[in-house]
Design a protein around this motif. Structure first.
Motif, PDB file in Angstrom:
ATOM      1  N   ILE A 209       0.847  -1.196   0.000  1.00 26.46           N
ATOM      2  CA  ILE A 209       0.000   0.000   0.000  1.00 26.46           C
ATOM      3  C   ILE A 209       0.883   1.247   0.000  1.00 26.46           C
ATOM      4  CG2 ILE A 209      -1.620   1.357   1.390  1.00 26.46           C
ATOM      5  CD1 ILE A 209      -2.886  -1.323   2.249  1.00 26.46           C
TER       6      ILE A 209
ATOM      7  N   TYR B 157       1.823   6.315  -6.898  1.00 23.81           N
ATOM      8  CA  TYR B 157       0.713   7.157  -7.358  1.00 23.81           C
ATOM      9  C   TYR B 157       1.092   8.636  -7.291  1.00 23.81           C
ATOM     10  CZ  TYR B 157      -3.756   9.475  -7.699  1.00 23.81           C
ATOM     11  OH  TYR B 157      -4.769  10.315  -8.096  1.00 23.81           O
TER      12      TYR B 157
ATOM     13  N   VAL C 216      -6.128  -2.105  -8.726  1.00 27.65           N
ATOM     14  CA  VAL C 216      -7.131  -1.817  -7.694  1.00 27.65           C
ATOM     15  C   VAL C 216      -6.601  -0.783  -6.709  1.00 27.65           C
ATOM     16  CG1 VAL C 216      -8.350  -2.819  -5.705  1.00 27.65           C
ATOM     17  CG2 VAL C 216      -8.348  -4.017  -7.906  1.00 27.65           C
ATOM     18  N   MET C 217      -5.354  -0.949  -6.274  1.00 31.42           N
ATOM     19  CA  MET C 217      -4.799  -0.006  -5.303  1.00 31.42           C
ATOM     20  C   MET C 217      -4.588   1.378  -5.913  1.00 31.42           C
ATOM     21  SD  MET C 217      -2.277  -1.877  -2.664  1.00 31.42           S
ATOM     22  CE  MET C 217      -1.604  -3.359  -3.343  1.00 31.42           C
TER      23      MET C 217
ATOM     24  N   GLY D  28      -6.315   2.607  -8.426  1.00 30.68           N
ATOM     25  CA  GLY D  28      -7.663   3.143  -8.584  1.00 30.68           C
ATOM     26  C   GLY D  28      -8.221   3.671  -7.281  1.00 30.68           C
ATOM     27  N   THR D  29      -7.959   2.961  -6.205  1.00 28.98           N
ATOM     28  CA  THR D  29      -8.389   3.419  -4.884  1.00 28.98           C
ATOM     29  C   THR D  29      -7.680   4.718  -4.511  1.00 28.98           C
ATOM     30  OG1 THR D  29      -8.803   1.143  -4.205  1.00 28.98           O
ATOM     31  CG2 THR D  29      -8.569   2.776  -2.443  1.00 28.98           C
ATOM     32  N   ALA D  30      -6.387   4.796  -4.787  1.00 34.23           N
ATOM     33  CA  ALA D  30      -5.634   6.024  -4.503  1.00 34.23           C
ATOM     34  C   ALA D  30      -6.185   7.187  -5.318  1.00 34.23           C
ATOM     35  CB  ALA D  30      -4.148   5.825  -4.801  1.00 34.23           C
TER      36      ALA D  30
ATOM     37  N   ALA E 289      -9.263   7.515  -6.441  1.00 39.01           N
ATOM     38  CA  ALA E 289     -10.584   7.863  -5.896  1.00 39.01           C
ATOM     39  C   ALA E 289     -10.440   8.677  -4.612  1.00 39.01           C
ATOM     40  CB  ALA E 289     -11.395   6.598  -5.643  1.00 39.01           C
ATOM     41  N   VAL E 290      -9.550   8.255  -3.724  1.00 34.82           N
ATOM     42  CA  VAL E 290      -9.318   8.993  -2.480  1.00 34.82           C
ATOM     43  C   VAL E 290      -8.789  10.389  -2.792  1.00 34.82           C
ATOM     44  CG1 VAL E 290      -7.866   9.066  -0.404  1.00 34.82           C
ATOM     45  CG2 VAL E 290      -9.012   6.939  -1.060  1.00 34.82           C
ATOM     46  N   ASP E 291      -7.891  10.479  -3.763  1.00 39.57           N
ATOM     47  CA  ASP E 291      -7.334  11.770  -4.168  1.00 39.57           C
ATOM     48  C   ASP E 291      -8.430  12.678  -4.729  1.00 39.57           C
ATOM     49  OD1 ASP E 291      -5.218  13.577  -4.482  1.00 39.57           O
ATOM     50  OD2 ASP E 291      -4.838  12.914  -6.544  1.00 39.57           O
TER      51      ASP E 291
END
Length: 143
Positions: free
Chosen positions: A63, A70, A120-121, A123-125, A127-129
């Motif tokens: 992570i 990222y 996935v990770m 993409g999650t980063a 989205a959080v950003d």
């Protein structure tokens, strides 16, 4: 290659190399050194060579590596660099220990799994950003 195109090429390449080393380090640091299977006398089964704690620790460190990638690299560059360097690190140990040639199948599975997990990770980063950017822009008073 990096999120900021204003950086000099040497700095951009150094970020790519850093993420490559950290990604390969996930394999070598958490799994590459462990090749022993454990025998469970109670069940009569062989387990291993990896323990649950190794997988959890590698995931948590992953992570951090993906988050750093990222921040430093373009999405596509990070999506290529992380799985390729992890898979090459895996191949370096698996191919040396396997005389059957089945390590090739394992390498394909590792490459697919790390690519999917990295996507996935990342993409999650992203989205959080995006959520963070949206919240910051809504707090800024308009003039």
């Amino acid at each position: 290659m990096t999120r900021s195109r204003d950086r000099p090429p040497l700095e951009q390449w150094s970020f790519v190399v850093l993420i490559c080393l950290l990604s390969a380090g996930l394999w070598f640091g958490w799994f590459g050194w462990d090749a022993e299977y454990q025998y469970d006398a109670a069940t009569g089964e062989m387990t291993g060579p990896y323990e649950i704690w190794q997988g959890v620790a590698a995931f948590l460190c992953g992570i951090v590596v993906v988050g750093l990638a990222y921040r430093l690299l373009h999405f596509v560059v990070a999506l290529l660099v992380i799985p390729i360097s992890f898979t090459l690190a895996w191949i370096s140990t698996a191919s040396a220990m396997d005389s059957s040639g089945l390590w090739v199948v394992g390498a394909i599975l590792v490459a697919l799994g790390t690519t999917l997990g990295t996507a996935v990770m990342l993409g999650t980063a992203a989205a959080v950003d995006a959520i963070g950017n949206r919240q910051r822009s809504s707090v800024i008073p308009s003039e």
